[in-house]
Write a protein that holds these residues in place. Structure first.
Motif, PDB file in Angstrom:
ATOM      1  N   VAL A 226       0.824  -1.211   0.000  1.00 57.10           N
ATOM      2  CA  VAL A 226       0.000   0.000   0.000  1.00 57.10           C
ATOM      3  C   VAL A 226       0.857   1.260   0.000  1.00 57.10           C
ATOM      4  N   LYS A 227       1.972   1.221   0.695  1.00 58.80           N
ATOM      5  CA  LYS A 227       2.834   2.411   0.812  1.00 58.80           C
ATOM      6  C   LYS A 227       3.641   2.662  -0.460  1.00 58.80           C
ATOM      7  N   ASN A 228       3.774   1.661  -1.324  1.00 62.35           N
ATOM      8  CA  ASN A 228       4.594   1.811  -2.532  1.00 62.35           C
ATOM      9  C   ASN A 228       3.969   2.798  -3.507  1.00 62.35           C
ATOM     10  N   ASP A 229       4.805   3.471  -4.286  1.00 57.82           N
ATOM     11  CA  ASP A 229       4.294   4.299  -5.377  1.00 57.82           C
ATOM     12  C   ASP A 229       3.538   3.414  -6.356  1.00 57.82           C
ATOM     13  N   PHE A 230       2.484   3.966  -6.953  1.00 61.46           N
ATOM     14  CA  PHE A 230       1.642   3.196  -7.875  1.00 61.46           C
ATOM     15  C   PHE A 230       1.559   3.905  -9.217  1.00 61.46           C
ATOM     16  N   TYR A 231       1.730   3.131 -10.306  1.00 61.02           N
ATOM     17  CA  TYR A 231       1.697   3.676 -11.665  1.00 61.02           C
ATOM     18  C   TYR A 231       0.803   2.818 -12.549  1.00 61.02           C
ATOM     19  N   ILE A 232       0.080   3.477 -13.446  1.00 62.48           N
ATOM     20  CA  ILE A 232      -0.777   2.803 -14.419  1.00 62.48           C
ATOM     21  C   ILE A 232      -0.117   2.900 -15.794  1.00 62.48           C
ATOM     22  N   THR A 233       0.020   1.763 -16.489  1.00 62.50           N
ATOM     23  CA  THR A 233       0.654   1.761 -17.809  1.00 62.50           C
ATOM     24  C   THR A 233      -0.158   0.905 -18.780  1.00 62.50           C
ATOM     25  N   GLY A 234       0.135   1.066 -20.069  1.00 59.61           N
ATOM     26  CA  GLY A 234      -0.530   0.255 -21.082  1.00 59.61           C
ATOM     27  C   GLY A 234      -0.346   0.861 -22.455  1.00 59.61           C
ATOM     28  N   GLU A 235      -0.996   0.262 -23.453  1.00 59.76           N
ATOM     29  CA  GLU A 235      -0.797   0.754 -24.818  1.00 59.76           C
ATOM     30  C   GLU A 235      -2.049   0.583 -25.652  1.00 59.76           C
ATOM     31  N   SER A 236      -2.046   1.238 -26.799  1.00 61.52           N
ATOM     32  CA  SER A 236      -3.064   1.137 -27.822  1.00 61.52           C
ATOM     33  C   SER A 236      -4.421   1.639 -27.313  1.00 61.52           C
ATOM     34  N   TYR A 237      -5.456   0.775 -27.319  1.00 64.36           N
ATOM     35  CA  TYR A 237      -6.760   1.237 -26.848  1.00 64.36           C
ATOM     36  C   TYR A 237      -6.744   1.560 -25.358  1.00 64.36           C
ATOM     37  N   ALA A 238      -5.683   1.169 -24.671  1.00 60.17           N
ATOM     38  CA  ALA A 238      -5.531   1.590 -23.277  1.00 60.17           C
ATOM     39  C   ALA A 238      -5.348   3.105 -23.176  1.00 60.17           C
ATOM     40  N   GLY A 239      -5.130   3.766 -24.318  1.00 62.77           N
ATOM     41  CA  GLY A 239      -5.168   5.225 -24.341  1.00 62.77           C
ATOM     42  C   GLY A 239      -6.528   5.761 -23.936  1.00 62.77           C
ATOM     43  N   HIS A 240      -7.560   4.911 -24.022  1.00 62.50           N
ATOM     44  CA  HIS A 240      -8.874   5.228 -23.464  1.00 62.50           C
ATOM     45  C   HIS A 240      -8.966   4.778 -21.997  1.00 62.50           C
ATOM     46  N   TYR A 241      -8.576   3.522 -21.762  1.00 58.78           N
ATOM     47  CA  TYR A 241      -8.712   2.973 -20.409  1.00 58.78           C
ATOM     48  C   TYR A 241      -7.955   3.788 -19.358  1.00 58.78           C
ATOM     49  N   ILE A 242      -6.713   4.124 -19.664  1.00 57.17           N
ATOM     50  CA  ILE A 242      -5.803   4.631 -18.635  1.00 57.17           C
ATOM     51  C   ILE A 242      -6.212   5.986 -18.061  1.00 57.17           C
ATOM     52  N   PRO A 243      -6.542   6.989 -18.886  1.00 58.49           N
ATOM     53  CA  PRO A 243      -6.967   8.262 -18.275  1.00 58.49           C
ATOM     54  C   PRO A 243      -8.211   8.111 -17.398  1.00 58.49           C
ATOM     55  N   ALA A 244      -9.161   7.279 -17.850  1.00 58.23           N
ATOM     56  CA  ALA A 244     -10.375   7.071 -17.059  1.00 58.23           C
ATOM     57  C   ALA A 244     -10.050   6.377 -15.742  1.00 58.23           C
ATOM     58  N   PHE A 245      -9.175   5.385 -15.794  1.00 51.05           N
ATOM     59  CA  PHE A 245      -8.776   4.638 -14.604  1.00 51.05           C
ATOM     60  C   PHE A 245      -7.996   5.530 -13.636  1.00 51.05           C
ATOM     61  N   ALA A 246      -7.054   6.305 -14.158  1.00 51.55           N
ATOM     62  CA  ALA A 246      -6.276   7.210 -13.305  1.00 51.55           C
ATOM     63  C   ALA A 246      -7.188   8.220 -12.618  1.00 51.55           C
ATOM     64  N   SER A 247      -8.152   8.737 -13.365  1.00 51.54           N
ATOM     65  CA  SER A 247      -9.092   9.695 -12.797  1.00 51.54           C
ATOM     66  C   SER A 247      -9.936   9.050 -11.699  1.00 51.54           C
ATOM     67  N   ARG A 248     -10.321   7.784 -11.927  1.00 43.52           N
ATOM     68  CA  ARG A 248     -11.140   7.077 -10.933  1.00 43.52           C
ATOM     69  C   ARG A 248     -10.344   6.865  -9.639  1.00 43.52           C
ATOM     70  N   VAL A 249      -9.084   6.480  -9.766  1.00 39.76           N
ATOM     71  CA  VAL A 249      -8.239   6.289  -8.582  1.00 39.76           C
ATOM     72  C   VAL A 249      -8.055   7.605  -7.836  1.00 39.76           C
TER      73      VAL A 249
END
Length: 505
Positions: A226-249
């Protein structure tokens, strides 16, 4: 039908036309295919399935089922508990892991998604080979509908699948510098499954909520991270997934929902994020790379105003415009392919041999082996769905949405964003990505625009050109196509390490 290729991310892959839609790999992947005779003829309610299925076959992928929907009476797990069902992997690996950790924590498991009728999300988790205090990094492959195992085995996972179907250590696996998670999502992809069709997602709200619920369960089961830094990564259609997921977090953290997730940044590789800007860049990129000439450029650009109009109407809530926009906009891409001929549009340096531009068949064979499934904790009745045309079709209303919208508030709050792109990818090309990054409306827009472009070097060799200002970095990667970690594994690992350590800029 012209040759098709795949992209994870990746492999993780995107844009095609009414006549072209199929799945792509990337993790990240857009799934396109090409047929000159059916453009603007196929019903928008029907076009994705047939073309996606054909595309999957052309990639030498043959999932037994199109989507993992099981009969409720099968009752694969007797108890529907709101917690992870996880087991340590018991697989043999060839070679030296290069790790100082004697007992590496490799896990796979399921999480019953709490806001669904019966969906279960499958994931892999690999502890860092170096230090358990390394960041936690989650990877999302695109499609939509392609499994993140595409990236795991062919891009940046701990190991690759050899010719004799053994697992061989990957010297440039991202687990060398991070605790690494791969998720099969949306529901129905990979080993993830449900017994209720209402659990299949159609938009980024559903996708991001499921991922957020998974993270809450993951960190509850693994409180030491839990204390570790957290990063979201991915490619292609994840260009849709990732901003939405980051915003949700980020929203969950602000609202003090559940466990606080130490979100530090998100990264998108060769992604589709802002269609209005990225479709406009196709002709300029194609002209610069000599795929078309000036007359072609002028003629194809006449298609763009209608594409732009559809995207704007789609953003204002018109479902019809979302569908017609896919047809009108991907018509631009199709025209370029008509002229360019038999190129691999995930890497324009290459041509496809026959109908195959990539061969990912080892993954299908390996993951559908009963002993492998047993080791992963996958029920015998569940087969591996490498790419799902049904999931792809379910997300059809999401394609033309602009997922740059949630990004400015994240930047303003100091959440780091890395956009990287291989220079030889056509379908999610670096120019379109650079253009939308420069257009983001945030307080650092002028500063980013004025920032110098400097070499990205690895061991004294230039591997790309980068530009940074505050929390935002754009990196154009040399000698790479759509799947940067596959084409430039050493540079991709160095990129991740510097970025998560705050040293990339």
């Amino acid at each position: 039908m012209s040759s098709s290729s795949f992209s994870l991310l990746f492999i993780a892959i995107f844009l095609v036309s009414f006549s072209q839609i199929s799945l792509s790999l990337s993790s990240k992947f857009f799934l396109p295919s090409h047929n000159d005779n059916v453009e603007h003829v196929i019903s928008p309610k029907k076009f994705p399935i047939t073309m996606a299925e054909k595309f999957i076959r052309q990639l030498n992928l043959f999932p037994k089922h199109d989507i993992n929907i099981v009969s409720s009476k099968e009752n694969i797990f007797n108890n529907y508990e709101e917690k992870l069902f996880e087991k340590k992997l018991n697989l043999s690996y060839i070679g030296d892991s290069g790790s100082t950790v004697q007992d590496l924590g490799h896990h796979a498991g399921y999480f019953p998604l709490v806001h669904t009728k019966s969906a279960r999300m499958f994931y892999f988790f690999f502890e860092s080979r170096s230090n358990k205090n390394d960041p936690v990094v989650i990877w999302l492959t695109g499609g939509p509908g392609c499994s993140s195992e595409l990236a795991l085995f062919y891009e940046n996972g701990p190991f690759k699948i050899s010719d004799n179907m053994s697992l061989v250590w990957n010297d440039y696996g991202w687990d060398k510098v991070s605790n690494l998670i791969y998720v099969d999502q949306p529901t129905g992809t990979g080993f993830s499954y449900t017994s209720d069709e209402s659990d299949i997602r159609h938009d980024e709200t559903g996708v991001s909520n499921d991922l957020y619920d998974f993270l809450q369960a993951f960190f509850k089961a693994h409180p030491e991270y839990v204390k570790n830094d957290f990063y979201i990564t991915g490619e292609s259609y994840a260009g849709h997934y990732i901003p939405a997921f980051a915003s949700r977090v980020h929203r969950g953290n602000k609202n003090k929902e559940g466990i606080h997730i130490n979100l530090k940044g998100f990264a998108i590789g060769n992604g589709l994020t802002n269609p209005e800007i990225q479709y406009k860049a196709y002709t300029e990129y194609a002209l610069d790379m000599k795929l078309i000439d000036q007359d072609d450029y002028d003629n194809i650009n006449k298609l763009y105003p209608q594409c732009q109009k559809d995207i704007k109407l789609c953003a204002n809530g018109s479902e019809d415009a979302c569908l017609t926009g896919f047809s009108d906009c991907t018509g631009i891409f199709n025209r370029i392919l008509d002229i360019a001929g038999n190129i691999n549009y995930y890497d324009i340096r290459k041509t496809c041999q026959g109908s195959l531009c990539y061969d990912f068949s080892r993954m299908d064979t390996y993951l559908n082996d009963n002993q492998v499934k047993k080791s992963l904790g996958v029920p015998n009745d569940i087969d591996f769905v490498s790419c799902s045309s049904s999931v792809y079709q379910a997300m059809e209303m999401d394609w033309m949405k602009n997922l740059e919208v949630p990004i400015p508030p994240l930047l303003e709050d100091g959440i780091n964003l890395l956009i990287y792109a291989g220079e030889y990818d056509l379908i999610c090309n670096w120019l379109g990505n650079s253009n939308w990054v420069h257009a983001v409306q945030w307080s650092g827009k002028k500063g980013f625009g004025a920032a110098p472009s400097v070499p990205f070097t690895v061991d004294g060799e230039e591997k790309g050109i980068q530009k940074s200002y505050g929390p935002l970095t754009f990196l154009k990667v040399h000698d790479a196509g759509h799947m940067v970690p596959m084409d430039q594994p050493k540079a991709a690992l160095e990129m991740l390490q510097r970025w998560t350590q705050g040293k990339l800029s």
